[in-house]
Design a protein around this motif. Structure first.
Motif, PDB file in Angstrom:
ATOM      1  N   LEU A   1       5.749  -2.156   2.109  1.00  0.00           N
ATOM      2  CA  LEU A   1       5.138  -1.602   0.904  1.00  0.00           C
ATOM      3  C   LEU A   1       3.644  -1.895   0.925  1.00  0.00           C
ATOM      4  CD1 LEU A   1       5.414  -0.409  -2.031  1.00  0.00           C
ATOM      5  CD2 LEU A   1       5.734  -2.790  -2.792  1.00  0.00           C
ATOM      6  N   LYS A   2       2.836  -0.878   0.644  1.00  0.00           N
ATOM      7  CA  LYS A   2       1.391  -1.089   0.577  1.00  0.00           C
ATOM      8  C   LYS A   2       0.815  -0.371  -0.638  1.00  0.00           C
ATOM      9  CE  LYS A   2       0.032   2.797   3.570  1.00  0.00           C
ATOM     10  NZ  LYS A   2      -0.831   3.210   4.706  1.00  0.00           N
ATOM     11  N   ALA A   3      -0.309  -0.883  -1.120  1.00  0.00           N
ATOM     12  CA  ALA A   3      -1.021  -0.286  -2.249  1.00  0.00           C
ATOM     13  C   ALA A   3      -2.453  -0.006  -1.818  1.00  0.00           C
ATOM     14  CB  ALA A   3      -1.000  -1.228  -3.447  1.00  0.00           C
ATOM     15  N   ASP A   4      -2.886   1.234  -2.005  1.00  0.00           N
ATOM     16  CA  ASP A   4      -4.253   1.640  -1.689  1.00  0.00           C
ATOM     17  C   ASP A   4      -5.039   1.820  -2.984  1.00  0.00           C
ATOM     18  OD1 ASP A   4      -4.448   2.309   1.372  1.00  0.00           O
ATOM     19  OD2 ASP A   4      -2.508   3.068   0.721  1.00  0.00           O
TER      20      ASP A   4
ATOM     21  N   LEU B   1      -9.697  -0.521  -0.877  1.00  0.00           N
ATOM     22  CA  LEU B   1      -8.943  -1.738  -0.592  1.00  0.00           C
ATOM     23  C   LEU B   1      -7.475  -1.382  -0.407  1.00  0.00           C
ATOM     24  CD1 LEU B   1      -8.751  -4.896  -0.460  1.00  0.00           C
ATOM     25  CD2 LEU B   1      -8.309  -4.820  -2.944  1.00  0.00           C
ATOM     26  N   MET B   2      -6.851  -1.974   0.608  1.00  0.00           N
ATOM     27  CA  MET B   2      -5.418  -1.836   0.824  1.00  0.00           C
ATOM     28  C   MET B   2      -4.803  -3.219   0.920  1.00  0.00           C
ATOM     29  SD  MET B   2      -2.650  -2.095   2.990  1.00  0.00           S
ATOM     30  CE  MET B   2      -3.395  -2.316   4.604  1.00  0.00           C
ATOM     31  N   LEU B   3      -3.675  -3.420   0.233  1.00  0.00           N
ATOM     32  CA  LEU B   3      -2.905  -4.652   0.316  1.00  0.00           C
ATOM     33  C   LEU B   3      -1.465  -4.283   0.623  1.00  0.00           C
ATOM     34  CD1 LEU B   3      -4.287  -6.484  -2.856  1.00  0.00           C
ATOM     35  CD2 LEU B   3      -4.987  -6.870  -0.480  1.00  0.00           C
ATOM     36  N   GLY B   4      -0.813  -5.045   1.518  1.00  0.00           N
ATOM     37  CA  GLY B   4       0.547  -4.687   1.878  1.00  0.00           C
ATOM     38  C   GLY B   4       1.382  -5.873   2.304  1.00  0.00           C
ATOM     39  N   VAL B   5       2.713  -5.711   2.189  1.00  0.00           N
ATOM     40  CA  VAL B   5       3.679  -6.678   2.697  1.00  0.00           C
ATOM     41  C   VAL B   5       4.672  -5.908   3.551  1.00  0.00           C
ATOM     42  CG1 VAL B   5       5.056  -6.511   0.574  1.00  0.00           C
ATOM     43  CG2 VAL B   5       5.365  -8.468   2.112  1.00  0.00           C
ATOM     44  N   PHE B   6       4.972  -6.434   4.764  1.00  0.00           N
ATOM     45  CA  PHE B   6       5.761  -5.692   5.737  1.00  0.00           C
ATOM     46  C   PHE B   6       6.796  -6.595   6.398  1.00  0.00           C
ATOM     47  CE2 PHE B   6       1.107  -4.942   6.318  1.00  0.00           C
ATOM     48  CZ  PHE B   6       0.991  -3.831   5.492  1.00  0.00           C
ATOM     49  N   ASN B   7       7.749  -5.943   7.063  1.00  0.00           N
ATOM     50  CA  ASN B   7       8.621  -6.678   7.971  1.00  0.00           C
ATOM     51  C   ASN B   7       7.796  -7.194   9.144  1.00  0.00           C
ATOM     52  OD1 ASN B   7      10.907  -6.185   6.449  1.00  0.00           O
ATOM     53  ND2 ASN B   7      11.638  -4.500   7.737  1.00  0.00           N
ATOM     54  N   GLN B   8       8.442  -7.979   9.997  1.00  0.00           N
ATOM     55  CA  GLN B   8       7.794  -8.437  11.211  1.00  0.00           C
ATOM     56  C   GLN B   8       7.216  -7.241  11.970  1.00  0.00           C
ATOM     57  OE1 GLN B   8      10.148 -11.254  13.424  1.00  0.00           O
ATOM     58  NE2 GLN B   8       9.258 -10.618  15.359  1.00  0.00           N
ATOM     59  N   THR B   9       6.041  -7.406  12.580  1.00  0.00           N
ATOM     60  CA  THR B   9       5.323  -6.305  13.218  1.00  0.00           C
ATOM     61  C   THR B   9       6.184  -5.561  14.231  1.00  0.00           C
ATOM     62  OG1 THR B   9       3.229  -7.470  12.939  1.00  0.00           O
ATOM     63  CG2 THR B   9       3.289  -5.717  14.580  1.00  0.00           C
ATOM     64  N   ASP B  10       6.174  -4.230  14.124  1.00  0.00           N
ATOM     65  CA  ASP B  10       6.896  -3.309  15.002  1.00  0.00           C
ATOM     66  C   ASP B  10       8.411  -3.424  14.902  1.00  0.00           C
ATOM     67  OD1 ASP B  10       4.638  -2.017  15.984  1.00  0.00           O
ATOM     68  OD2 ASP B  10       4.329  -3.506  17.548  1.00  0.00           O
ATOM     69  N   VAL B  11       8.938  -4.201  13.942  1.00  0.00           N
ATOM     70  CA  VAL B  11      10.373  -4.176  13.630  1.00  0.00           C
ATOM     71  C   VAL B  11      10.533  -3.171  12.500  1.00  0.00           C
ATOM     72  CG1 VAL B  11      12.366  -5.491  12.868  1.00  0.00           C
ATOM     73  CG2 VAL B  11      10.663  -6.567  14.343  1.00  0.00           C
ATOM     74  N   THR B  12      11.030  -1.986  12.838  1.00  0.00           N
ATOM     75  CA  THR B  12      10.860  -0.857  11.922  1.00  0.00           C
ATOM     76  C   THR B  12      12.084  -0.493  11.102  1.00  0.00           C
ATOM     77  OG1 THR B  12      11.440   0.669  13.708  1.00  0.00           O
ATOM     78  CG2 THR B  12       9.103   0.171  13.407  1.00  0.00           C
TER      79      THR B  12
ATOM     80  N   TYR C   1       8.214 -12.194   6.674  1.00  0.00           N
ATOM     81  CA  TYR C   1       7.398 -11.031   6.310  1.00  0.00           C
ATOM     82  C   TYR C   1       5.969 -11.219   6.802  1.00  0.00           C
ATOM     83  CZ  TYR C   1      11.239  -9.629   3.310  1.00  0.00           C
ATOM     84  OH  TYR C   1      12.476  -9.243   2.853  1.00  0.00           O
ATOM     85  N   ALA C   2       5.305 -10.091   6.966  1.00  0.00           N
ATOM     86  CA  ALA C   2       3.889 -10.080   7.311  1.00  0.00           C
ATOM     87  C   ALA C   2       3.105  -9.556   6.116  1.00  0.00           C
ATOM     88  CB  ALA C   2       3.634  -9.191   8.531  1.00  0.00           C
ATOM     89  N   VAL C   3       1.849  -9.971   6.008  1.00  0.00           N
ATOM     90  CA  VAL C   3       0.979  -9.471   4.952  1.00  0.00           C
ATOM     91  C   VAL C   3      -0.284  -8.918   5.592  1.00  0.00           C
ATOM     92  CG1 VAL C   3       1.853 -10.971   3.128  1.00  0.00           C
ATOM     93  CG2 VAL C   3       0.017 -11.786   4.614  1.00  0.00           C
ATOM     94  N   GLY C   4      -0.834  -7.879   4.970  1.00  0.00           N
ATOM     95  CA  GLY C   4      -2.020  -7.256   5.528  1.00  0.00           C
ATOM     96  C   GLY C   4      -2.979  -6.810   4.457  1.00  0.00           C
ATOM     97  N   ALA C   5      -4.236  -6.637   4.845  1.00  0.00           N
ATOM     98  CA  ALA C   5      -5.266  -6.176   3.925  1.00  0.00           C
ATOM     99  C   ALA C   5      -6.312  -5.399   4.700  1.00  0.00           C
ATOM    100  CB  ALA C   5      -5.913  -7.357   3.188  1.00  0.00           C
TER     101      ALA C   5
END
Length: 328
Positions: free
Chosen positions: A153-156, A165-176, A184-188
């Motif tokens: 899930l991400k919010a732009d 600005l983008m903020l997001g929370v994801f599964n482990q990278t490339d585990v789709t 979980y992974a977090v990104g910005a």
């Protein structure tokens, strides 16, 4: 009679106003995609072994080969929509474990805020999976060692005319398709006038990566793209930088260069290998939809990571690719 017409006018005005307020959002459906294939040969190494190629993603097979077929369907109704992006062929298989390249739904909460959930290509880096989004046909070391996609899930947010600005929370990278371990992974991403600073923290996967992607117009016909990244996962990782100058000679012909330095790093190795790569690409557009790309590439490593025509270890590799990309 005057009262009758007055009432009729009032009723008509009220009805039209109510219809405007309850107007059903228009539905919008789009369909498109691409096809690509290529021919590849080594100048300084044999061509009977597919493994003699730069250690980057895609375009690594000798002779004639297929890239991928990409089919993208999108649907939008008012503030909501969805995208299904399917890939078939070697390039798609290398980038995704399934035929699903992207599959997500979104909701425009307001003009400045958008929520997206599903699988989507990574926000890090200068290059992407689809060859239609890259100038060079072969890919960089930075792209190949970074993430390809995220599921989450991400919010732009559009903060102003210049800032995003983008903020997001994801599964482990490339585990789709699932979450294997509950991590979980977090990104910005912070954007300013098409310059982007990207951050990703994925303790169970890639680790920590910081990435800058941007560029500038040196003139009306000359553009320079830039990518730099640093990644670390408990002492294992990489760093590097790439520059992408591109010159538009005519409306149909553009010539571009990618110069890249890439360095691996490990606490277990005293002298980590590095590589310097130069890729010269021409891009000729035929009737807007077909792109022909001849490409010369030279990779030079700090150690003997390639094989020459005598089957001896060597530090360098020269190769050529001729690619055809059709967009629809």
């Amino acid at each position: 009679m005057k009262n009758f017409f007055a009432c009729l006018l009032l009723f008509t005005t009220f009805t039209l106003s109510a219809q405007e307020k309850t107007e059903i959002p228009k539905k919008k459906f789009t369909f498109g995609g691409s096809l690509d294939a290529y021919y590849r040969t080594n100048f300084t190494a044999p061509n009977d072994d597919n493994q003699i190629a730069p250690a980057t993603s895609f375009a690594d097979t000798a002779g004639f080969s297929l890239g991928m077929a990409n089919i993208i369907a999108s649907y939008e109704k008012g503030k909501i929509g969805g995208v299904a992006d399917l890939v078939f062929g070697p390039r798609g298989e290398a980038a995704s474990a399934t035929v699903i390249n992207q599959l997500f739904a979104y909701y425009n909460i307001s003009e400045n805020t958008k929520l997206t959930i599903g699988k989507f290509n990574t926000f890090l880096g200068y290059e992407v999976i689809s060859p239609t989004g890259n100038f060079n046909y072969s890919t960089s070391y930075l792209f190949s060692n970074g993430p390809f996609s995220h599921t989450g899930l991400k919010a732009d947010f559009t903060l102003s005319e210049d800032f995003s600005l983008m903020l997001g929370v994801f599964n482990q990278t490339d585990v789709t398709e699932f979450n294997p371990d509950g991590s979980y992974a977090v990104g910005a991403q912070l954007g300013y006038k098409s310059q982007f600073l990207n951050l990703l923290y994925d303790k169970a996967g890639l680790g920590f990566e910081i990435d800058y992607t941007g560029g500038f117009d040196a003139s009306a016909d000359f553009y320079v793209g830039i990518n730099a990244a640093f990644a670390d996962n408990e002492g294992e990782g990489f760093y590097g930088a790439a520059i992408y100058p591109q010159y538009s000679a005519t409306e149909s012909l553009t010539v571009g260069l990618r110069g890249e330095y890439f360095q691996t790093q490990s606490d277990l190795v005293s002298d980590d290998p590095s590589v310097f790569s130069v890729t010269l690409t021409g891009s000729y557009v035929i009737e807007e939809d077909l792109i022909i790309k001849p490409e010369f590439r030279f990779d030079s490593g700090s150690e003997d990571i390639f094989i020459d025509t005598d089957l001896m270890a060597t530090k360098s590799l020269g190769s050529f690719v001729l690619a055809a990309i059709y967009k629809f």
